[in-house]
Enzyme design. Structure first.
Site, PDB file in Angstrom:
ATOM      1  N   ASP A 118       6.575   9.161  32.887  1.00 35.09           N
ATOM      2  CA  ASP A 118       6.557   9.910  34.149  1.00 35.09           C
ATOM      3  C   ASP A 118       5.499  10.997  34.114  1.00 35.09           C
ATOM      4  O   ASP A 118       5.134  11.504  33.055  1.00 35.09           O
ATOM      5  CB  ASP A 118       7.942  10.493  34.469  1.00 35.09           C
ATOM      6  CG  ASP A 118       8.448  11.477  33.427  1.00 35.09           C
ATOM      7  OD1 ASP A 118       8.326  11.200  32.219  1.00 35.09           O
ATOM      8  OD2 ASP A 118       8.958  12.551  33.819  1.00 35.09           O
ATOM      9  N   GLU A 182      10.979  12.778  31.445  1.00 32.11           N
ATOM     10  CA  GLU A 182      10.694  13.860  30.485  1.00 32.11           C
ATOM     11  C   GLU A 182      10.354  15.136  31.227  1.00 32.11           C
ATOM     12  O   GLU A 182      10.783  16.217  30.846  1.00 32.11           O
ATOM     13  CB  GLU A 182       9.537  13.461  29.561  1.00 32.11           C
ATOM     14  CG  GLU A 182       9.342  14.422  28.384  1.00 32.11           C
ATOM     15  CD  GLU A 182       8.506  15.663  28.716  1.00 32.11           C
ATOM     16  OE1 GLU A 182       8.552  16.623  27.937  1.00 32.11           O
ATOM     17  OE2 GLU A 182       7.809  15.682  29.754  1.00 32.11           O
TER      18      GLU A 182
HETATM   19 ZN   LIG Z   1       4.222  15.451  28.536  1.00 34.98          ZN
END
Ligand SMILES: [Zn+2]
Length: 436
Positions: A118, A182
């Site tokens: 992401d 994340e």
């Molecule tokens: Zn990163």
């Protein structure tokens, strides 16, 4: 450049099993890395978007193409978020996918290479390149996620491919953990660990410019709600301007920030401000001709190495409370503090931990000089891999974190090659070769 390491088969394996990592290093080619990275950049996998899932399916095909076994599964987002140890999430998601590629005999150590697919939104201004086009210019690849951290994903994948193409077999095992979420808290790594994908040591290929980051600060997302009292603008003095009250609180946050950065941990000594307090969004008022009745400020509190999440929250809450106590309006209408979204605890392994030494040795074989070993001021999935799962974990990857989340993000092609070669050396050293 040092002479390449010759890795010999362990006793009991065929004599012909010796292989030269040098052959594998030669198989790491810039053009392959650039092509792999460009294909990743073409998927606009903004955190929480449908393309996040698309990226996981893309990478799964790539893992299989290099001969890895894969585990691609739909994450039960609601059940995962209900876990008492869930690290937090800011994006709304209908679905999320976990993905792990595995290779090796599993007779020795398991090395985890972790990376997130992401990326943060590109934003509108400041780009000279198209964010999703993967332009190659001036020896760099440009695009959203180029350094944070699709470059790292490409390096991990092609390190495995180079070893496999050279006919190497691993006694141990390498796991490529490809994760979503994340950027907004760590959903993907958390779900991956909960699914049982663990190892003996781990490297997250976040952008570190080829330095070994053994410690990462924490980062806690907060929201302040500052009350005011709305009246018609023509009667401004009868109201209470929430923006002015926010400015008062903000000054207190700046003083708190200065206190918290007065004597940082030695691993953070190289940073001017290792533990920032930054308000990233502000919303105030609802009409141009009204005194604003409310400010909602969302921001991020840096957590010091060795500090607890509760301790850091307490400091901010006390600073806000003290600011309210010396303002007549806020004393009776106090600011509320909410903790929501990503809650990154700090994490660290010792600078001389086994994983650090192994990675540093691999780096020396490629560069001929030892890498810097230091801390980093941002939160990462290190606190899940090390803190939650007990896996000694460091960060090491191509690109400069100062370009992350910024317009015109890019990564030098040379660093892609160097990091991939270091990962080849690391995989060989950590997982050991089996018979060819
Ligand atoms: Zn990163």
């Amino acid at each position: 450049m040092n002479p390449p390491l010759e890795v010999r088969a362990r006793p009991g394996l065929e004599q012909g099993a010796a292989f030269r990592v040098a052959d594998t290093l030669a198989a790491v080619r810039a053009e392959d890395l650039v092509a792999e990275l460009r294909a990743l950049l073409a998927v606009p996998s903004v955190t929480g978007s449908a393309a996040e899932s698309e990226a996981q399916h893309h990478v799964e095909r790539r893992l299989r193409a290099v001969g890895m076994d894969t585990d691609l599964w739909g994450i039960d987002v609601a059940a995962t978020a209900a876990d008492p140890q869930f690290p937090g999430m800011e994006a709304d998601r209908d679905e999320a996918w976990g993905l792990v590629g595995a290779w090796g005999d599993g007779q020795g150590s398991t090395l985890v290479l972790n990376g997130h697919v992401d990326v943060v939104p590109p934003g509108g201004a400041g780009w000279s390149a198209q964010p999703w086009a993967g332009q190659v210019r001036d020896g760099r690849v440009w695009g959203r996620g180029a350094c944070d951290m699709k470059a790292g994903l490409a390096c991990q994948l092609l390190a495995v491919r180079a070893l496999r193409d050279a006919g190497v077999r691993l006694r141990g095992r390498v796991l490529l953990q490809n994760v979503v979420g994340e950027e907004d808290g760590g959903l993907g790594t958390f779900a991956t660990l909960r699914r049982g994908h663990r190892g003996d040591l781990a490297v997250i290929c976040e952008p570190t410019r080829g330095q070994v980051v053994c410690a990462t600060a924490g980062a806690l997302t907060f929201r302040l709600v500052v009350p005011g009292r709305s009246v018609h603008a023509s009667a401004r003095l009868e109201g209470v301007d929430a923006v002015e009250k926010y400015v008062h609180v903000r000054a207190a946050l700046r003083r708190l920030e200065a206190r918290r950065n007065a004597a940082p941990h030695p691993l953070m000594a190289g940073y001017r401000l290792p533990y920032p307090i930054c308000v990233g969004t502000l919303a105030a008022g609802n009409w141009s001709s009204s005194v604003p009745d409310r400010v909602v400020a969302e921001g991020r509190l840096g957590v010091a190495l060795g500090e607890t999440v509760e301790g850091a929250r307490g400091e901010l809450e006390r600073a806000v409370a003290a600011a309210c106590a010396d303002d007549p309006w806020l004393r009776s209408h106090p600011v509320t503090v909410q903790w929501w979204g990503g809650q990154f605890a700090p994490a660290q392994v010792e600078p001389d931990a086994g994983v650090t030494r192994l990675l540093a040795a691999a780096h020396v074989r490629v560069h001929g000089a030892a890498p810097a070993v230091l801390g980093a001021p941002y939160g990462s999935d290190q606190r899940l891999l090390t803190g939650l799962a007990g896996i000694p974990t460091v960060l090491y990857g191509p690109g400069d974190v100062r370009q992350a989340h910024a317009p015109d993000e890019s990564v030098p092609v040379g660093e892609l090659v160097e990091v991939t070669r270091t990962l080849v050396q690391l995989i060989a050293a950590a997982c050991g070769p089996g018979p060819a």
